[in-house]
Design a protein around this motif. Structure first.
Motif, PDB file in Angstrom:
ATOM      1  N   PHE C  53       1.220  -0.981  -0.121  1.00  0.00           N
ATOM      2  CA  PHE C  53      -0.049   0.163   0.321  1.00  0.00           C
ATOM      3  C   PHE C  53       0.877   1.281   0.219  1.00  0.00           C
ATOM      4  N   ARG C  54      -0.019   2.498  -0.133  1.00  0.00           N
ATOM      5  CA  ARG C  54       1.044   3.459  -0.117  1.00  0.00           C
ATOM      6  C   ARG C  54       0.610   4.722   1.038  1.00  0.00           C
ATOM      7  N   ILE C  55       2.291   4.970   1.114  1.00  0.00           N
ATOM      8  CA  ILE C  55       1.343   6.600   1.852  1.00  0.00           C
ATOM      9  C   ILE C  55       1.982   7.668   1.976  1.00  0.00           C
ATOM     10  N   GLY C  56       1.658   8.661   2.440  1.00  0.00           N
ATOM     11  CA  GLY C  56       1.585  10.258   1.402  1.00  0.00           C
ATOM     12  C   GLY C  56       1.396  10.516   2.821  1.00  0.00           C
ATOM     13  N   GLY C  57       2.778  12.141   2.473  1.00  0.00           N
ATOM     14  CA  GLY C  57       2.755  12.477   4.092  1.00  0.00           C
ATOM     15  C   GLY C  57       3.591  14.044   3.934  1.00  0.00           C
ATOM     16  N   LEU C  58       4.715  14.167   5.067  1.00  0.00           N
ATOM     17  CA  LEU C  58       5.445  15.153   3.953  1.00  0.00           C
ATOM     18  C   LEU C  58       7.104  13.896   4.756  1.00  0.00           C
ATOM     19  N   ILE C  84       5.969   8.291  10.306  1.00  0.00           N
ATOM     20  CA  ILE C  84       6.003   6.317  10.046  1.00  0.00           C
ATOM     21  C   ILE C  84       7.731   6.614  10.100  1.00  0.00           C
ATOM     22  N   PRO C  85       8.469   5.256  10.207  1.00  0.00           N
ATOM     23  CA  PRO C  85      10.113   5.443  10.180  1.00  0.00           C
ATOM     24  C   PRO C  85       9.719   4.646   8.432  1.00  0.00           C
ATOM     25  N   VAL C  86      11.029   4.747   7.801  1.00  0.00           N
ATOM     26  CA  VAL C  86      10.737   4.144   5.986  1.00  0.00           C
ATOM     27  C   VAL C  86      12.485   3.409   5.532  1.00  0.00           C
ATOM     28  N   THR C  87      12.303   2.458   5.056  1.00  0.00           N
ATOM     29  CA  THR C  87      13.323   2.270   4.565  1.00  0.00           C
ATOM     30  C   THR C  87      13.411   1.997   2.232  1.00  0.00           C
ATOM     31  N   TYR C  88      14.499   2.572   2.141  1.00  0.00           N
ATOM     32  CA  TYR C  88      14.168   2.285   0.333  1.00  0.00           C
ATOM     33  C   TYR C  88      15.995   2.525   0.184  1.00  0.00           C
ATOM     34  N   LYS C 107       5.414  -2.116   1.948  1.00  0.00           N
ATOM     35  CA  LYS C 107       4.870  -3.460   2.665  1.00  0.00           C
ATOM     36  C   LYS C 107       5.462  -3.064   4.667  1.00  0.00           C
ATOM     37  N   MET C 108       4.459  -2.874   4.586  1.00  0.00           N
ATOM     38  CA  MET C 108       4.861  -2.692   6.687  1.00  0.00           C
ATOM     39  C   MET C 108       5.917  -3.228   7.167  1.00  0.00           C
ATOM     40  N   GLY C 109       6.371  -3.363   7.936  1.00  0.00           N
ATOM     41  CA  GLY C 109       7.267  -4.518   7.782  1.00  0.00           C
ATOM     42  C   GLY C 109       6.639  -4.719   9.723  1.00  0.00           C
ATOM     43  N   ALA C 110       7.460  -6.207   9.756  1.00  0.00           N
ATOM     44  CA  ALA C 110       7.340  -6.602  11.595  1.00  0.00           C
ATOM     45  C   ALA C 110       7.535  -5.639  12.727  1.00  0.00           C
ATOM     46  N   ASP C 111       8.684  -4.720  12.053  1.00  0.00           N
ATOM     47  CA  ASP C 111       9.476  -3.873  13.362  1.00  0.00           C
ATOM     48  C   ASP C 111       8.603  -2.710  13.497  1.00  0.00           C
ATOM     49  N   GLY C 112       7.884  -1.783  12.073  1.00  0.00           N
ATOM     50  CA  GLY C 112       7.394  -0.922  12.300  1.00  0.00           C
ATOM     51  C   GLY C 112       7.923   0.160  11.427  1.00  0.00           C
ATOM     52  N   GLN C 113       9.247  -0.594  10.335  1.00  0.00           N
ATOM     53  CA  GLN C 113       9.795   0.084   9.245  1.00  0.00           C
ATOM     54  C   GLN C 113       8.698  -0.420   8.003  1.00  0.00           C
ATOM     55  N   PHE C 114       8.630   1.015   7.802  1.00  0.00           N
ATOM     56  CA  PHE C 114       7.711   0.586   6.180  1.00  0.00           C
ATOM     57  C   PHE C 114       8.639   0.128   5.202  1.00  0.00           C
TER      58      PHE C 114
END
Lengths: 258, 70, 148
Positions: C53-58, C84-88, C107-114
């Motif tokens: 899914f997608r997350i949108g924000g600043l 929300i923390p993100v890795t890319y 995808k949202m990871g089990a560790d709360g990182q996206f």
């Protein structure tokens, strides 16, 4: 004393132009004027957009696609609403010219719809990072293109003109529901496409020179649409009314010239 | 004026393909549409003139036939 | 009733029904029409689990960290309420920067990182020259200092 013989009075109201025979010469006289206006406005708009308006702080010079993208998008929506309007009038009043006008508008509306999608895509890649996303704005605009193409295909495919008129009118009316969806998509749903920079209920969020250039280009597109539609409708009228005396006379006049 | 030079103008801040691609395709489509409209009128008029001549010939042929038969 | 008025009423009725039908369909499919969720929706568990899914924000200011390998980047997406923390891993759009809009897909990871597979920049509807932007930035900076 002999009473003066006088010709039967032609209706003086504007409704006389609902007759194809009366609208044909009017469209022929008006079209060149609108073409001239379109050319002048386009020249002014492009000059404003490329030589007067400054660069954009966020996007740099790629934002200048806006001067064709927005005009095309607005026209693609407006033309479809006009088609829906004439379809409604035609179904209620049973006037041939209303349907003919609707069919004359479609190709130009489709062209602008395609231009909006293509220029938007080329603008999206360097800014968003994608040529295309399936957000509500882009998806509904693509749907509009399908509606235009469907309308054109259907009205051409049906042999009987009266049945073609009615089938096209249904597509125009049903499809018109999509136009407010396109417009409000950026407000109703989360979209990648940004919200409106220009709207009736709040101040514009563009520098004045940018805004002016954009509006001038929109007017240019409107004048162009009228010119091309008027020229196209003349061909459609000749075709539909080919069994009449006035068309026979017109063909006589054109013989050897075309 | 917004540009330091003509080459800067054509370069469009590095976005030349996106900007000129957009306007270029639009110009092609507009010119294409105008050509199609002009051609449509010419083709329609020519076709209707041909149809009319065919009908007249048909009517003339019918009269000639009736003269013979009568 | 004149045939014309009858046609008008029938047609008007049909159009009204059509608009109603479309409104119904659109409200029913709200979930599928969502292009991105907000960080708050994700934090409240309203985002889909187990699929993309997608997350949108600043992009949260000060959150961009590049890993040692040069390709992986970490940052945070915020709607000023939740973060929300993100890795890319991959290239970022030119317009991607701190304090500016972005949409991440993954995808949202089990560790709360996206774990993001795609990052897009989202810009607003404002267009102004650099001098005007500079003035706006200055004014915002002053407002922040005054607030403190």
């Amino acid at each position: 004393m002999m009473k003066d013989m006088h010709k039967p009075e032609r209706s003086k109201s504007l409704f006389r132009f609902a007759a194809p025979q009366m609208f044909y010469p009017l469209a022929g006289r008006l079209a060149p004027w609108f073409a001239g206006i379109a050319a002048i406005l386009a020249a002014i708009g492009l000059w404003l957009g490329f030589f007067v308006a400054p660069t954009d702080a966020t996007q740099g010079d790629v934002y200048r696609v806006i001067y064709i993208h927005v005009a095309a998008a607005w026209m693609s929506m407006f033309v479809y609403m006009v088609m829906a309007f004439w379809s409604f009038v035609g179904l209620v009043m049973n006037t041939r010219l209303s349907f003919i006008m609707s069919q004359a508008l479609a190709p130009t509306g489709a062209m602008f719809c395609f231009v909006a999608l293509l220029t938007g895509s080329l603008w999206g890649k360097p800014t968003w990072g994608a040529y295309w996303v399936w957000d509500a704005r882009l998806t509904s605009q693509l749907l509009l293109l399908f509606l235009y193409l469907g309308f054109m295909a259907l009205t051409r495919a049906i042999e009987d003109p009266r049945r073609a008129d009615k089938a096209g009118a249904i597509i125009a009316l049903v499809g018109a529901v999509n136009v407010p969806i396109i417009y409000f998509s950026v407000k109703w749903w989360n979209t990648l496409h940004q919200g409106a920079s220009v709207s009736l209920d709040k101040a514009p969020s563009m520098a004045t020179t940018m805004l002016t250039g954009m509006l001038v280009m929109a007017l240019a597109a409107w004048a162009y649409t009228i010119a091309v539609t008027f020229w196209r409708v003349r061909s459609l009228i000749l075709e539909r009314e080919r069994h009449t005396d006035w068309v026979a006379a017109e063909l006589n006049a054109l013989e050897g010239k075309i | 004026m917004q540009w330091e030079s003509w080459s800067a103008f054509w370069d469009m801040g590095g976005f030349a393909p996106f900007v000129w691609g957009s306007y270029g395709v639009t110009l092609l489509l507009v010119v294409g549409e105008l050509i199609l409209v002009v051609r449509r009128r010419r083709d329609t008029v020519r076709r209707l003139l041909r149809l009319r001549r065919a009908n007249a010939a048909g009517a003339g042929g019918r009269r000639a036939f009736e003269e013979i038969v009568e | 009733m004149k045939p014309r008025s009858k046609r008008l009423m029938l047609l008007g009725g049909a159009v009204a029904l059509l608009i109603g039908a479309v409104a119904l369909v659109l409200t029913a499919f709200q979930e599928n029409l969502v292009f991105f969720h907000t960080p708050t929706e994700v934090a409240e568990g309203k985002a889909p689990t187990g699929r993309t899914f997608r997350i949108g924000g600043l992009v949260e200011p000060g959150s961009i960290k590049r890993a040692a390998d040069g390709l992986t980047v970490q940052f945070a997406i915020t709607d000023t309420a939740k973060v929300i923390p993100v890795t890319y891993k991959g290239s970022l759009p030119d317009l991607f920067s701190e304090g500016k809009g972005a949409v991440v897909q993954g995808k949202m990871g089990a560790d709360g990182q996206f774990a993001a597979s795609e990052v897009l920049a989202k810009h607003d509807e404002n267009y102004m020259p650099p001098e005007a932007q500079h003035a706006v930035d200055q004014a915002q900076k002053t407002a922040k200092t005054v607030k403190q």
